[in-house]
Design a protein around this motif. Sequence first.
Motif, PDB file in Angstrom:
ATOM      1  N   GLU A  95       9.046   9.802   2.308  1.00 56.38           N
ATOM      2  CA  GLU A  95       7.935   9.963   1.764  1.00 56.38           C
ATOM      3  C   GLU A  95       7.110   8.510   1.861  1.00 56.38           C
ATOM      4  N   LEU A  96       8.291   7.209   1.775  1.00 61.57           N
ATOM      5  CA  LEU A  96       8.239   6.326   1.657  1.00 61.57           C
ATOM      6  C   LEU A  96       8.002   5.941   3.292  1.00 61.57           C
ATOM      7  N   ALA A  97       8.619   6.548   3.725  1.00 69.29           N
ATOM      8  CA  ALA A  97       9.260   6.091   5.223  1.00 69.29           C
ATOM      9  C   ALA A  97       8.001   6.016   5.756  1.00 69.29           C
ATOM     10  N   ALA A  98       7.270   7.540   5.482  1.00 62.76           N
ATOM     11  CA  ALA A  98       6.202   7.803   6.334  1.00 62.76           C
ATOM     12  C   ALA A  98       4.808   7.295   5.697  1.00 62.76           C
ATOM     13  N   ALA A  99       4.882   7.218   4.074  1.00 62.78           N
ATOM     14  CA  ALA A  99       3.263   6.290   3.727  1.00 62.78           C
ATOM     15  C   ALA A  99       4.196   4.560   4.806  1.00 62.78           C
ATOM     16  N   LEU A 100       4.941   4.088   4.992  1.00 62.07           N
ATOM     17  CA  LEU A 100       4.974   2.938   5.766  1.00 62.07           C
ATOM     18  C   LEU A 100       4.844   2.350   6.750  1.00 62.07           C
ATOM     19  N   LEU A 101       5.282   3.628   7.434  1.00 67.46           N
ATOM     20  CA  LEU A 101       4.616   3.271   9.002  1.00 67.46           C
ATOM     21  C   LEU A 101       3.073   3.666   8.815  1.00 67.46           C
ATOM     22  N   LYS A 102       2.341   4.697   8.391  1.00 60.37           N
ATOM     23  CA  LYS A 102       1.487   4.913   8.238  1.00 60.37           C
ATOM     24  C   LYS A 102       0.090   3.582   8.026  1.00 60.37           C
ATOM     25  N   ALA A 132       0.575  -1.284   0.243  1.00 56.30           N
ATOM     26  CA  ALA A 132       0.307  -0.015  -0.041  1.00 56.30           C
ATOM     27  C   ALA A 132       0.714   0.939   0.207  1.00 56.30           C
ATOM     28  N   ALA A 133       1.930   1.312   0.822  1.00 54.64           N
ATOM     29  CA  ALA A 133       2.959   2.387   0.824  1.00 54.64           C
ATOM     30  C   ALA A 133       3.715   2.913  -0.811  1.00 54.64           C
ATOM     31  N   ILE A 134       4.309   1.458  -0.785  1.00 54.14           N
ATOM     32  CA  ILE A 134       4.788   1.894  -2.418  1.00 54.14           C
ATOM     33  C   ILE A 134       3.483   2.249  -3.495  1.00 54.14           C
ATOM     34  N   GLN A 135       2.041   1.814  -3.257  1.00 53.89           N
ATOM     35  CA  GLN A 135       1.355   2.218  -4.411  1.00 53.89           C
ATOM     36  C   GLN A 135       0.960   3.342  -3.766  1.00 53.89           C
ATOM     37  N   GLN A 136       0.831   4.372  -2.879  1.00 56.29           N
ATOM     38  CA  GLN A 136       0.620   5.522  -2.678  1.00 56.29           C
ATOM     39  C   GLN A 136       1.511   6.558  -3.033  1.00 56.29           C
ATOM     40  N   VAL A 137       3.308   5.963  -2.771  1.00 57.72           N
ATOM     41  CA  VAL A 137       3.649   7.238  -3.353  1.00 57.72           C
ATOM     42  C   VAL A 137       3.933   7.609  -4.927  1.00 57.72           C
ATOM     43  N   ASP A 138       3.717   5.838  -5.722  1.00 57.82           N
ATOM     44  CA  ASP A 138       3.325   5.928  -6.810  1.00 57.82           C
ATOM     45  C   ASP A 138       2.248   4.329  -7.601  1.00 57.82           C
ATOM     46  N   THR A 188      15.493  -6.540  -7.160  1.00 59.17           N
ATOM     47  CA  THR A 188      15.197  -5.144  -7.867  1.00 59.17           C
ATOM     48  C   THR A 188      15.072  -3.606  -7.012  1.00 59.17           C
ATOM     49  N   SER A 189      14.938  -2.370  -7.423  1.00 55.87           N
ATOM     50  CA  SER A 189      15.262  -1.074  -6.847  1.00 55.87           C
ATOM     51  C   SER A 189      13.690  -0.228  -7.348  1.00 55.87           C
ATOM     52  N   LEU A 190      12.878   0.429  -6.503  1.00 53.36           N
ATOM     53  CA  LEU A 190      12.160   0.985  -6.506  1.00 53.36           C
ATOM     54  C   LEU A 190      12.512   2.246  -8.239  1.00 53.36           C
ATOM     55  N   ARG A 191      13.969   2.610  -8.085  1.00 52.84           N
ATOM     56  CA  ARG A 191      14.495   3.391  -8.551  1.00 52.84           C
ATOM     57  C   ARG A 191      14.793   2.729 -10.412  1.00 52.84           C
ATOM     58  N   LEU A 192      15.239   0.904  -9.425  1.00 55.68           N
ATOM     59  CA  LEU A 192      15.890   0.183 -11.102  1.00 55.68           C
ATOM     60  C   LEU A 192      14.326   0.577 -12.183  1.00 55.68           C
ATOM     61  N   ALA A 193      12.934  -0.342 -10.986  1.00 60.65           N
ATOM     62  CA  ALA A 193      11.450  -0.751 -12.160  1.00 60.65           C
ATOM     63  C   ALA A 193      10.919   0.324 -12.562  1.00 60.65           C
ATOM     64  N   THR A 194      11.348   2.262 -11.597  1.00 60.09           N
ATOM     65  CA  THR A 194      10.231   3.709 -12.329  1.00 60.09           C
ATOM     66  C   THR A 194      11.406   3.943 -12.852  1.00 60.09           C
ATOM     67  N   GLY A 195      12.677   4.149 -12.582  1.00 57.47           N
ATOM     68  CA  GLY A 195      13.639   5.033 -13.440  1.00 57.47           C
ATOM     69  C   GLY A 195      13.953   6.357 -13.148  1.00 57.47           C
ATOM     70  N   SER A 196      13.829   5.952 -12.093  1.00 58.18           N
ATOM     71  CA  SER A 196      13.298   7.898 -11.351  1.00 58.18           C
ATOM     72  C   SER A 196      13.686   7.337  -9.920  1.00 58.18           C
TER      73      SER A 196
END
Length: 316
Positions: A233-240, A156-162, A219-227
């Motif tokens: 932002e992701l850590a905050a979304a994760l903990l929430k 859910a946190a990953i999807q919230q950010v992108d 893989t990483s989110l950077r490798l997966a998305t190119g950015s």
Amino acid sequence: MRLLMEHATVVVSGTKIGEEISASRSEVWRLIQQLRGLGVDVAGLPATGYQLRSVPDLLLPEILRPFLRGTIFNAQLHHFYRIGSTNTAAMAAAAEGAVEGSVFLAEEQTAGRGRGAHVWHSARSTGIYCSSVLRPALPPSEVLVLSLAVGLAVQAAIQQVDSRVVADLKWPNDVLIEGKKVCGILTEMNAEATRVRYIVVGIGINVNQAAFPKDLAATSLRLATGSEWSRVELAAALLKALDREYRELVENSKARESILKRFADRSSWVRDKSVRIEENGSSFEGTTEGLDERGFLLVRNAQGLKTVLSGTVRER
């Protein structure tokens, strides 16, 4: 770091910094060099003073806390530039009475741990290395369901950010993108026969890594998305997201069924997946047929329906 952030719009003299932190100007210079070595962009020289060029993407309590108001994680945030393992530190703190919701975050781990005896590669300031202390009024048998809920929180946190990123859940504790691991979850527990004393939930997310050793299917989110991604932002979304899942589990008697259903619905591994199970020195092959009421994986082969209690699940 805190002082530079509080004066982010001005140049702060080495003398003032020294007065504030009770250090000599030469010690201030050494500390500034140490921050630069850790990736913090600090402009200036001892003769002119220092200024942050930009707010650093560091998982500092001062930066994270405003995003975590109303969660159980906003009070006890512990940050380390370098540590052996956040899970080891959290388990030790929990044994000494650390309050529920204590969070241990690191820029770098020198002895990061995955499930079993696996090592978790923890390059500096590129991933999220986070462990949280929980004290649920649950029996030990519910800890697997909690681990599955953590996977849902990561997704859910990953999807919230992108929202374009499609993350897959691999039973019991991995999150994948295009078949490669982007996140691992390590849940450790101290319990009696009928009740949990405390649980430490460790989460490692590959965020901005540009490459991995060839022998790692990662893989990483950077490798997966190119950015590049904001780790803050992701850590905050994760903990929430983790706060929402955890509260629901401990407060709602029907939460377990919801977690198991959502995990199965959002995972390509739980149903109709041809797998090889490696468990306790032996292995077998079959096709996944869902989760049982406790959250264990069901696999059917020629001998019938088997319940996977632990071990490694591989695609066949």
